[in-house]
Design a protein around this motif. Sequence first.
Motif, PDB file in Angstrom:
ATOM      1  N   GLY A 133       0.743  -1.183  -0.100  1.00 49.74           N
ATOM      2  CA  GLY A 133       0.153  -0.008   0.033  1.00 49.74           C
ATOM      3  C   GLY A 133       0.877   1.301  -0.064  1.00 49.74           C
ATOM      4  N   SER A 134       2.106   1.306   0.006  1.00 50.04           N
ATOM      5  CA  SER A 134       3.095   2.406   0.134  1.00 50.04           C
ATOM      6  C   SER A 134       3.559   2.803  -1.175  1.00 50.04           C
ATOM      7  CB  SER A 134       4.183   2.060   1.066  1.00 50.04           C
ATOM      8  OG  SER A 134       4.944   1.082   0.657  1.00 50.04           O
ATOM      9  N   ALA A 135       3.915   4.117  -1.384  1.00 42.79           N
ATOM     10  CA  ALA A 135       4.491   4.507  -2.510  1.00 42.79           C
ATOM     11  C   ALA A 135       5.663   5.251  -2.110  1.00 42.79           C
ATOM     12  CB  ALA A 135       3.603   5.396  -3.520  1.00 42.79           C
ATOM     13  N   PRO A 136       6.812   4.744  -1.669  1.00 44.49           N
ATOM     14  CA  PRO A 136       7.806   5.462  -0.909  1.00 44.49           C
ATOM     15  C   PRO A 136       8.894   5.940  -1.716  1.00 44.49           C
ATOM     16  CG  PRO A 136       8.251   3.108  -0.720  1.00 44.49           C
ATOM     17  CD  PRO A 136       7.173   3.252  -1.527  1.00 44.49           C
ATOM     18  N   VAL A 137      10.002   6.593  -1.526  1.00 40.58           N
ATOM     19  CA  VAL A 137      11.326   7.044  -2.249  1.00 40.58           C
ATOM     20  C   VAL A 137      11.888   5.917  -2.520  1.00 40.58           C
ATOM     21  CG1 VAL A 137      13.459   8.459  -2.115  1.00 40.58           C
ATOM     22  CG2 VAL A 137      11.417   9.291  -1.032  1.00 40.58           C
ATOM     23  N   ASP A 138      12.327   5.750  -3.860  1.00 38.72           N
ATOM     24  CA  ASP A 138      13.214   4.800  -4.190  1.00 38.72           C
ATOM     25  C   ASP A 138      14.648   4.888  -3.969  1.00 38.72           C
ATOM     26  OD1 ASP A 138      14.421   2.598  -5.432  1.00 38.72           O
ATOM     27  OD2 ASP A 138      13.898   3.106  -7.558  1.00 38.72           O
ATOM     28  N   LEU A 139      15.187   4.484  -2.846  1.00 35.48           N
ATOM     29  CA  LEU A 139      16.472   4.752  -2.353  1.00 35.48           C
ATOM     30  C   LEU A 139      17.584   4.250  -3.295  1.00 35.48           C
ATOM     31  CD1 LEU A 139      16.127   3.683   1.363  1.00 35.48           C
ATOM     32  CD2 LEU A 139      16.617   6.156   0.497  1.00 35.48           C
ATOM     33  N   ASN A 140      17.290   3.095  -3.999  1.00 30.28           N
ATOM     34  CA  ASN A 140      18.254   2.588  -4.665  1.00 30.28           C
ATOM     35  C   ASN A 140      18.584   3.189  -6.079  1.00 30.28           C
ATOM     36  OD1 ASN A 140      18.834   0.213  -3.231  1.00 30.28           O
ATOM     37  ND2 ASN A 140      17.195  -0.902  -4.176  1.00 30.28           N
ATOM     38  N   ALA A 141      17.637   4.531  -6.449  1.00 36.93           N
ATOM     39  CA  ALA A 141      18.030   5.238  -7.588  1.00 36.93           C
ATOM     40  C   ALA A 141      18.718   6.361  -7.060  1.00 36.93           C
ATOM     41  CB  ALA A 141      16.775   6.159  -7.692  1.00 36.93           C
ATOM     42  N   ILE A 142      19.504   6.230  -5.934  1.00 35.40           N
ATOM     43  CA  ILE A 142      20.534   7.187  -5.623  1.00 35.40           C
ATOM     44  C   ILE A 142      21.851   6.420  -5.396  1.00 35.40           C
ATOM     45  CG2 ILE A 142      21.359   8.841  -4.004  1.00 35.40           C
ATOM     46  CD1 ILE A 142      18.359   8.922  -3.059  1.00 35.40           C
ATOM     47  N   PRO A 143      23.019   6.653  -6.168  1.00 37.63           N
ATOM     48  CA  PRO A 143      24.092   5.944  -6.242  1.00 37.63           C
ATOM     49  C   PRO A 143      25.170   6.100  -5.086  1.00 37.63           C
ATOM     50  CG  PRO A 143      24.356   7.725  -8.003  1.00 37.63           C
ATOM     51  CD  PRO A 143      23.055   7.779  -7.175  1.00 37.63           C
ATOM     52  N   LEU A 144      25.854   4.992  -4.589  1.00 40.12           N
ATOM     53  CA  LEU A 144      26.570   5.368  -3.693  1.00 40.12           C
ATOM     54  C   LEU A 144      27.855   6.229  -4.120  1.00 40.12           C
ATOM     55  CD1 LEU A 144      27.078   1.525  -2.230  1.00 40.12           C
ATOM     56  CD2 LEU A 144      25.765   3.490  -1.638  1.00 40.12           C
ATOM     57  N   SER A 145      28.238   6.283  -5.343  1.00 38.51           N
ATOM     58  CA  SER A 145      29.378   7.003  -5.662  1.00 38.51           C
ATOM     59  C   SER A 145      29.199   8.543  -5.403  1.00 38.51           C
ATOM     60  CB  SER A 145      29.761   6.880  -7.298  1.00 38.51           C
ATOM     61  OG  SER A 145      28.554   7.336  -7.972  1.00 38.51           O
ATOM     62  N   ALA A 146      27.834   9.153  -5.395  1.00 37.37           N
ATOM     63  CA  ALA A 146      27.592  10.502  -5.209  1.00 37.37           C
ATOM     64  C   ALA A 146      27.656  10.842  -3.921  1.00 37.37           C
ATOM     65  CB  ALA A 146      26.123  10.698  -5.710  1.00 37.37           C
ATOM     66  N   LEU A 174      25.486  14.838  -0.394  1.00 37.65           N
ATOM     67  CA  LEU A 174      26.176  14.559  -1.419  1.00 37.65           C
ATOM     68  C   LEU A 174      27.723  15.178  -1.477  1.00 37.65           C
ATOM     69  CD1 LEU A 174      23.547  15.666  -4.484  1.00 37.65           C
ATOM     70  CD2 LEU A 174      24.021  13.420  -3.484  1.00 37.65           C
ATOM     71  N   LYS A 175      28.557  14.739  -2.092  1.00 36.14           N
ATOM     72  CA  LYS A 175      30.138  15.034  -2.193  1.00 36.14           C
ATOM     73  C   LYS A 175      30.160  16.245  -2.835  1.00 36.14           C
ATOM     74  CE  LYS A 175      32.099  10.408  -2.789  1.00 36.14           C
ATOM     75  NZ  LYS A 175      32.657   9.333  -3.751  1.00 36.14           N
ATOM     76  N   LYS A 198      28.279  -6.674 -12.242  1.00 43.36           N
ATOM     77  CA  LYS A 198      29.424  -5.812 -12.752  1.00 43.36           C
ATOM     78  C   LYS A 198      29.073  -4.162 -12.612  1.00 43.36           C
ATOM     79  CE  LYS A 198      28.960  -8.083 -16.418  1.00 43.36           C
ATOM     80  NZ  LYS A 198      28.838  -8.566 -17.811  1.00 43.36           N
ATOM     81  N   THR A 199      30.172  -3.536 -12.051  1.00 43.65           N
ATOM     82  CA  THR A 199      29.870  -2.137 -11.616  1.00 43.65           C
ATOM     83  C   THR A 199      31.037  -1.310 -11.917  1.00 43.65           C
ATOM     84  OG1 THR A 199      28.492  -2.961  -9.568  1.00 43.65           O
ATOM     85  CG2 THR A 199      29.098  -0.641  -9.575  1.00 43.65           C
ATOM     86  N   LEU A 200      30.448  -0.081 -12.527  1.00 44.15           N
ATOM     87  CA  LEU A 200      31.818   1.002 -12.716  1.00 44.15           C
ATOM     88  C   LEU A 200      31.023   2.286 -12.105  1.00 44.15           C
ATOM     89  CD1 LEU A 200      33.864   1.995 -14.308  1.00 44.15           C
ATOM     90  CD2 LEU A 200      32.578   2.482 -16.045  1.00 44.15           C
ATOM     91  N   ARG A 201      31.766   2.744 -11.146  1.00 45.34           N
ATOM     92  CA  ARG A 201      31.426   4.092 -10.709  1.00 45.34           C
ATOM     93  C   ARG A 201      32.580   5.036 -10.357  1.00 45.34           C
ATOM     94  NH1 ARG A 201      29.533   1.618  -4.793  1.00 45.34           N
ATOM     95  NH2 ARG A 201      31.718   0.912  -4.051  1.00 45.34           N
ATOM     96  N   ILE A 218      28.828   9.505 -11.245  1.00 46.95           N
ATOM     97  CA  ILE A 218      28.369   8.410 -12.346  1.00 46.95           C
ATOM     98  C   ILE A 218      28.484   6.861 -11.712  1.00 46.95           C
ATOM     99  CG2 ILE A 218      28.731   9.750 -14.299  1.00 46.95           C
ATOM    100  CD1 ILE A 218      31.031   7.729 -15.018  1.00 46.95           C
ATOM    101  N   GLU A 219      27.386   6.142 -12.015  1.00 48.37           N
ATOM    102  CA  GLU A 219      27.369   4.823 -11.656  1.00 48.37           C
ATOM    103  C   GLU A 219      26.676   4.097 -12.744  1.00 48.37           C
ATOM    104  OE1 GLU A 219      27.499   3.852  -7.507  1.00 48.37           O
ATOM    105  OE2 GLU A 219      25.989   2.448  -7.889  1.00 48.37           O
ATOM    106  N   ALA A 220      27.285   2.796 -13.165  1.00 50.44           N
ATOM    107  CA  ALA A 220      26.467   2.156 -14.011  1.00 50.44           C
ATOM    108  C   ALA A 220      26.819   0.397 -13.607  1.00 50.44           C
ATOM    109  CB  ALA A 220      27.162   2.130 -15.262  1.00 50.44           C
ATOM    110  N   ALA A 221      25.554  -0.098 -13.686  1.00 51.54           N
ATOM    111  CA  ALA A 221      25.827  -1.726 -13.173  1.00 51.54           C
ATOM    112  C   ALA A 221      24.992  -2.518 -14.080  1.00 51.54           C
ATOM    113  CB  ALA A 221      25.520  -1.753 -11.826  1.00 51.54           C
ATOM    114  N   ASP A 222      25.492  -3.816 -14.260  1.00 53.01           N
ATOM    115  CA  ASP A 222      24.786  -4.963 -14.906  1.00 53.01           C
ATOM    116  C   ASP A 222      24.731  -6.077 -13.872  1.00 53.01           C
ATOM    117  OD1 ASP A 222      24.669  -3.547 -17.201  1.00 53.01           O
ATOM    118  OD2 ASP A 222      25.938  -4.631 -18.375  1.00 53.01           O
ATOM    119  N   ARG A 223      23.268  -6.266 -13.534  1.00 57.12           N
ATOM    120  CA  ARG A 223      23.178  -7.229 -12.384  1.00 57.12           C
ATOM    121  C   ARG A 223      22.341  -8.316 -13.029  1.00 57.12           C
ATOM    122  NH1 ARG A 223      21.491  -2.489  -9.043  1.00 57.12           N
ATOM    123  NH2 ARG A 223      23.273  -1.512  -8.132  1.00 57.12           N
TER     124      ARG A 223
END
Length: 783
Positions: A133-146, A174-175, A198-201, A218-223
Amino acid sequence: MPSRPIAQPLLLASLIATVVVPAFAQQAADGELQSVVVTGTYAKNRRTIDSESPVDIIGARELQASGSTELATVLGRLLPSMNFPRPSGADASDAVRPAQLRGLSPDQTLVLVNGKRRHTSAVVNVNGTQGRGSAPVDLNAIPLSAIDHIEVLRDGAAAQYGSDAIAGVINIILKKGANGGEVEVGFGEYQERDGKQKTLRGSTGFSLGDDGWVRVAIEAADRDPTNRAGADFRTPTEPRYGRVNQRFGDPETKPRTLFVNSQYRINDNVDWYAFANYGRRETEAAATWRTSGRTPLFPEGFLPLENSTSTDATLVTGLRGEVSGWRWDASLNYGQNEFKLDLDNTANLDLGANSPTHFYAGKLSNKQALFNFDVAREFPVEAFSGPLTVALGVEARHEKYEIGAGDLASYSGTGAQGFSGFRPINAGSNSRHNESIYGNLEAEITKQFSASAALRHERYSDFGSTTSAKGSARYAFNDKVSLRGTASSGFRAPSLAQQFYTITTTNFSVVNGVNTPIETGTFAVGSAAAAALGATPLKAEKARNYSLGLQLQPTRDWTASIDAYRIDIDDRVALSANMTLSPVLRNTLAAQGILVGAGRYFTNAIDTRTTGVDIVSTYRWDLASAGRYDFTAAYNHNKNTLEHVNANPAVLSANGLTLIDRQTINRLTVGSPKDKFSLATDWTLGAWNARGVVTRYGSFTVPQNSAALDQVYDPQWVLDLSAGVKLSKNWRLSVGIDNVTDRYPDQVTSLGNLNNNGINPYSGFAPNGFNGRYYYAKAGYSW
C-alpha cells in the motif's frame, strides 16, 4: 535449497574480536564525536554528541564496505532499525523495493538530499509484500558514488519537515568540492554461480573559476538475476514436468545514474547552489509460470517477463547567504519518477493464436515541485549560556500523479498474462498543492541544559489543514552522562498514488490448496466502484512520537546511547484486503462496466502503536604497531501493536466481507523482524584494512488469514567479511564475502501449499534475502 549450518569457528572469532572490549555501538568515523549535523536542527555547529534527538552518521567508508551497490541494501545492513526485504514475483515491487524504518510503512520515513525533500516513486506496492500500500522514495535510485555521508534522524520530525517524517528522516549529503576524484570497478557472484554483478562508478570535481566548483558522480551496473525456485512437480502430464520453470529471486537490473552537485560564490554574502540527477534503471522480473495448453503460442507453457524502465530526474537550485545577521536560503526543487512496463514472452489468452507476445502495459508518473524560503539567526539572551536560534520558513509544494494506458491487447478481455495493462478507464492525471509555514527555537539555556521547540502549519488542497509541534531537551549531568528526550505530534498526508491508483489485474489466491487466478480491481477511493464497497475519503495519518535517551561517554574513545521510543499512529492509510465479491456486489460493479471477482481500495481504518529501543555506541582501540580497531555493536528492538480497527462498512458486512482482514493487520504488526543485533570490527594498519560484521536478524511472522497457516521464522545469523589494501598512493584493491557461512532463511512451509508445491521455497519477507553466499572484488584509483 537447504539451510546450511553456521561455521562456528568463524562466528566465534568474530564475536570474541568484537566484544573483547566494552562496546555497544555503531561504526565511528574519524572524529565522529565532533561531527557537525544539519538534520533536525537550524543551529550552527550542532554536534552529534550535543543532539537532543538521536542522529546516526554513516560515512562513505561504511557505505562501501559491503559487496552490495544498492543503497537500501547497504542501509539495511548498517542501521539496526531498518528492514529491507527482497520480494520476488510481486510485479512492480520487484523493481522498486520498499525499505522500512522501525517496522513502519516505507512512506512514513522522509528522505532528503542535501536537506531538500526527495520525490517519491510512482510505483504503488499493492501485492502481498512488506510495505503493501505504500509509494515511498526509491533509495536505490541514488548511487553510492555520489554520497559523502548520510545523517539518519531517528525521531519524528513532521514539525520540522512536514509530511512523512513519522519514523524518522534520512538525509543524504552529496560529495562536494573541486578537489580529488576516484573511479572503481567491481565484480561479484553468488555461490550458486548466478547473480553476477559488474559495476563501474566514479566521482570527480572541477573548478568554476576561483569562486565555485562542480562535482560529477556516475554509476553503471549490470546485475544478472538469481533463481532459487524449486522444480515443478505439480502435474506429471506437463511437458516440462520436473524442471525448474519458475524464476524466483532477484530480478535482472541495469541502472545508469548521473549526479551533479555545484556551488558558486556570487559575492561575499550570496552563494548559488544546484544539484541534479538523471537515472534510468531497466529491470526484468518474472511473473508466475503458466502451464501448457493455454495458448498455441507456447505449447509447453510460458514464463511471462515484466520489463520495466524506471526513470528519475531531479533539479534543485537556490541562493543562500547572510544579511543583517540572518542566514537565509531560497530554493526551487523539482523531481519526478516515471515507471513504464512492458511484457514479453507472454500472451493474451482471449486472443488465441493471434495474440502478440510483447505488450506495452502502460506507465505511472509522479512529479513534485517545491519552493522553500528559510531564515535563521542567533540572538544573545542574557539569562542563557548560549544564543537563542530563531528559524522561520515557508514552503509551497505541487504534486501530480498520472496513469497512462497500455496498448489495447494488454488489457482487452482478461489482458496479458502476468500483468494486465492499465486501461483507458484507469488513465488520468490528478494533482494537489499545499502551503506551509513553520518556526523553530533552539537554545543552550545553561551549560548543562539545552532545549528546542518547533511548530508547523500546513494546508492541503485535497483534505484540509494540519498543525504539528515538537519539543525536545537535553541535560548533561557531567561530561560523561546526559539525558535527552523529545515529544512531538506529526502527520502523513495520503499520497496521490494512494488516492488515485487504479487497475484491474490478475492476482493469485490459494483456494483448496491450488493457486487460483482471480481478476482483482484496485479502485480509487473516490470512485463509484469504491463507494459501492463502502469507501470513504482518505484523511491524513496523525502521529504522536515520544523518546527518552541516555548518552554515555565513559572515555574519550568510547560512547554509547540508549534511546527508547513510542510512536502512536491514528488513521493509518492501508490497502484493504483482497475481497472476493459476492454475486450481489459483482453485479453492482458489472452495472458500472467493471467485471471483476475481487476488489480493494485504500482506507484509514487502523490505529497502531510502535514501541522500541535503540542501543548504539563505538569504541576505538589504537595499538600503534598492531593497528587501530573500531569495535561496533548496534541493537534495535521494535514492537508494533494494533490499537483500534474501524467498524466494518455495512455493505461489506451484509455481503459477508471484511475490509481489514487478519493478514492486513498482522502484516503491519509482526511481518518485520522484532529485533536486529550486529557486532563488527574494523581494523586498519598502514595500507591494510579489514572488516568483519556478524548480524542477527530477529524472528518475524508471515501471516495468513487462517492462524493455522501463519509461519514464524527463526532468527538468522549472517557473517560478512572484507579486506583491502592500498597498493600505491592511488591504487587500492578490496575483496570480500557477504554471508560467509552461506546462511538461508527458513523455508516456506508446505502447509496450505504456501510454497506453491515447493516452487517458491523462501519468503519475500526475509530481511536478508535468500540468495546465499556472495563473493566480490573491487579495484579503485583515486587522485
